[in-house]
Motif scaffolding. Structure first.
Motif, mmCIF file in Angstrom:
data_model
loop_
_atom_site.group_PDB
_atom_site.id
_atom_site.type_symbol
_atom_site.label_atom_id
_atom_site.label_comp_id
_atom_site.label_asym_id
_atom_site.label_seq_id
_atom_site.Cartn_x
_atom_site.Cartn_y
_atom_site.Cartn_z
ATOM 1 N N ILE A 5 0.861 -1.171 0.000
ATOM 2 C CA ILE A 5 0.000 0.000 0.000
ATOM 3 C C ILE A 5 0.900 1.224 0.000
ATOM 4 N N HIS A 6 0.674 2.124 -0.943
ATOM 5 C CA HIS A 6 1.528 3.300 -1.103
ATOM 6 C C HIS A 6 0.954 4.484 -0.324
ATOM 7 N N ILE A 7 1.798 5.084 0.519
ATOM 8 C CA ILE A 7 1.398 6.219 1.350
ATOM 9 C C ILE A 7 2.325 7.400 1.073
ATOM 10 N N ASP A 8 1.724 8.554 0.820
ATOM 11 C CA ASP A 8 2.466 9.802 0.685
ATOM 12 C C ASP A 8 2.089 10.676 1.870
ATOM 13 N N VAL A 9 3.088 11.246 2.550
ATOM 14 C CA VAL A 9 2.822 12.168 3.645
ATOM 15 C C VAL A 9 3.300 13.543 3.197
ATOM 16 N N LEU A 10 2.348 14.437 3.000
ATOM 17 C CA LEU A 10 2.644 15.797 2.565
ATOM 18 C C LEU A 10 2.902 16.645 3.793
ATOM 19 N N LEU A 57 -1.103 15.527 -6.217
ATOM 20 C CA LEU A 57 -2.101 14.880 -5.362
ATOM 21 C C LEU A 57 -3.269 15.807 -5.023
ATOM 22 N N ARG A 58 -3.150 17.056 -5.460
ATOM 23 C CA ARG A 58 -4.171 18.082 -5.202
ATOM 24 C C ARG A 58 -4.332 18.358 -3.710
ATOM 25 N N GLY A 59 -3.188 18.433 -3.041
ATOM 26 C CA GLY A 59 -3.189 18.753 -1.614
ATOM 27 C C GLY A 59 -3.785 20.120 -1.354
ATOM 28 N N LYS A 60 -4.377 20.242 -0.187
ATOM 29 C CA LYS A 60 -4.994 21.509 0.195
ATOM 30 C C LYS A 60 -4.378 22.086 1.461
ATOM 31 N N VAL A 61 -4.042 21.206 2.402
ATOM 32 C CA VAL A 61 -3.496 21.633 3.687
ATOM 33 C C VAL A 61 -2.337 20.724 4.081
ATOM 34 N N LEU A 62 -1.556 21.192 5.022
ATOM 35 C CA LEU A 62 -0.439 20.411 5.562
ATOM 36 C C LEU A 62 -0.643 20.218 7.055
ATOM 37 N N GLU A 68 -2.751 5.570 -1.381
ATOM 38 C CA GLU A 68 -3.056 5.194 -2.761
ATOM 39 C C GLU A 68 -3.620 6.373 -3.545
ATOM 40 N N GLY A 69 -3.051 7.556 -3.322
ATOM 41 C CA GLY A 69 -3.442 8.747 -4.062
ATOM 42 C C GLY A 69 -4.647 9.489 -3.518
ATOM 43 N N ASP A 70 -5.303 8.933 -2.498
ATOM 44 C CA ASP A 70 -6.459 9.595 -1.886
ATOM 45 C C ASP A 70 -6.009 10.468 -0.719
ATOM 46 N N GLU A 81 -6.757 2.974 14.952
ATOM 47 C CA GLU A 81 -7.839 2.228 14.298
ATOM 48 C C GLU A 81 -8.301 2.912 13.020
ATOM 49 N N GLU A 82 -8.342 4.242 13.020
ATOM 50 C CA GLU A 82 -8.729 4.992 11.819
ATOM 51 C C GLU A 82 -7.728 4.751 10.689
ATOM 52 N N LEU A 83 -6.462 4.754 11.040
ATOM 53 C CA LEU A 83 -5.419 4.546 10.048
ATOM 54 C C LEU A 83 -5.496 3.132 9.470
ATOM 55 N N ILE A 84 -5.689 2.143 10.337
ATOM 56 C CA ILE A 84 -5.809 0.755 9.876
ATOM 57 C C ILE A 84 -7.011 0.601 8.947
ATOM 58 N N ASP A 85 -8.143 1.188 9.349
ATOM 59 C CA ASP A 85 -9.348 1.089 8.522
ATOM 60 C C ASP A 85 -9.136 1.737 7.151
ATOM 61 N N ALA A 86 -8.457 2.888 7.127
ATOM 62 C CA ALA A 86 -8.188 3.578 5.863
ATOM 63 C C ALA A 86 -7.243 2.752 4.979
ATOM 64 N N LEU A 87 -6.243 2.134 5.588
ATOM 65 C CA LEU A 87 -5.329 1.277 4.834
ATOM 66 C C LEU A 87 -6.073 0.060 4.297
ATOM 67 N N ALA A 88 -6.878 -0.563 5.139
ATOM 68 C CA ALA A 88 -7.621 -1.758 4.732
ATOM 69 C C ALA A 88 -8.577 -1.452 3.586
ATOM 70 N N ALA A 89 -9.206 -0.278 3.620
ATOM 71 C CA ALA A 89 -10.152 0.109 2.572
ATOM 72 C C ALA A 89 -9.461 0.270 1.218
ATOM 73 N N ARG A 90 -8.154 0.500 1.246
ATOM 74 C CA ARG A 90 -7.404 0.725 0.004
ATOM 75 C C ARG A 90 -6.399 -0.388 -0.275
ATOM 76 N N ALA A 91 -6.533 -1.492 0.422
ATOM 77 C CA ALA A 91 -5.619 -2.630 0.255
ATOM 78 C C ALA A 91 -5.730 -3.201 -1.159
ATOM 79 N N PRO A 92 -4.608 -3.710 -1.687
ATOM 80 C CA PRO A 92 -4.608 -4.235 -3.055
ATOM 81 C C PRO A 92 -5.354 -5.559 -3.218
ATOM 82 N N GLY A 93 -5.751 -6.185 -2.130
ATOM 83 C CA GLY A 93 -6.466 -7.459 -2.222
ATOM 84 C C GLY A 93 -7.039 -7.863 -0.879
ATOM 85 N N GLU A 94 -7.860 -8.896 -0.920
ATOM 86 C CA GLU A 94 -8.523 -9.358 0.295
ATOM 87 C C GLU A 94 -7.540 -9.860 1.350
#
Length: 130
Positions: A5-10, A57-62, A68-70, A81-94
């Motif tokens: 899972i690809h993560i960008d931190v702006l 990425l069309r960033g608005k704030v820092l 995954e580009g979202d 838990e929020e971070l895990i849920d966000a990662l899971a929602a964008r996981a490349p597979g089950e």
């Protein structure tokens, strides 16, 4: 091999901006079992490359965490838990999604702040070479 899972931190600068440092550490403090499933990088707007990524990425704030580009966590440092849920929602597979959700109760490892920030590469991508 499982796709990561690809993560960008702006950020402004994770060394000089406290909120940016906390945002980077929220990723670096994830347990080792999750670290094997992700790939992340800091993009500081102090560099031309960081500005280009922020724009792409069309960033608005820092700071902002993009998964995954979202634009997912904009100026909000996520709870584990929020971070895990966000990662899971964008996981490349089950399989990856299920693995992440099975680790939902593990929690952050904030006991090693210095090591976490070094592992995250805090500051490595914020210098302009001058």
């Amino acid at each position: 091999m499982t796709e990561k899972i690809h993560i960008d931190v702006l950020t402004l600068d994770s060394v000089q901006c406290a909120a940016c440092g906390y945002m980077m550490e929220s990723i670096a403090a994830l347990p080792p079992q999750i670290q094997t499933l992700i790939e992340y990088r800091e993009w500081s707007v102090k560099t031309a490359e960081g500005v280009a990524r922020f724009t792409a990425l069309r960033g608005k704030v820092l700071p902002t965490i993009c998964i995954e580009g979202d634009l997912v966590f904009q100026s909000i440092i996520p709870q584990y838990e929020e971070l895990i849920d966000a990662l899971a929602a964008r996981a490349p597979g089950e399989a990856v999604r299920d693995r992440l959700l099975s680790l939902r109760d593990a929690g952050f490892d904030f006991d090693r702040i210095k090591e976490n920030l070094e592992k995250a590469g805090a500051g490595r991508n914020t210098r302009t070479g001058k």
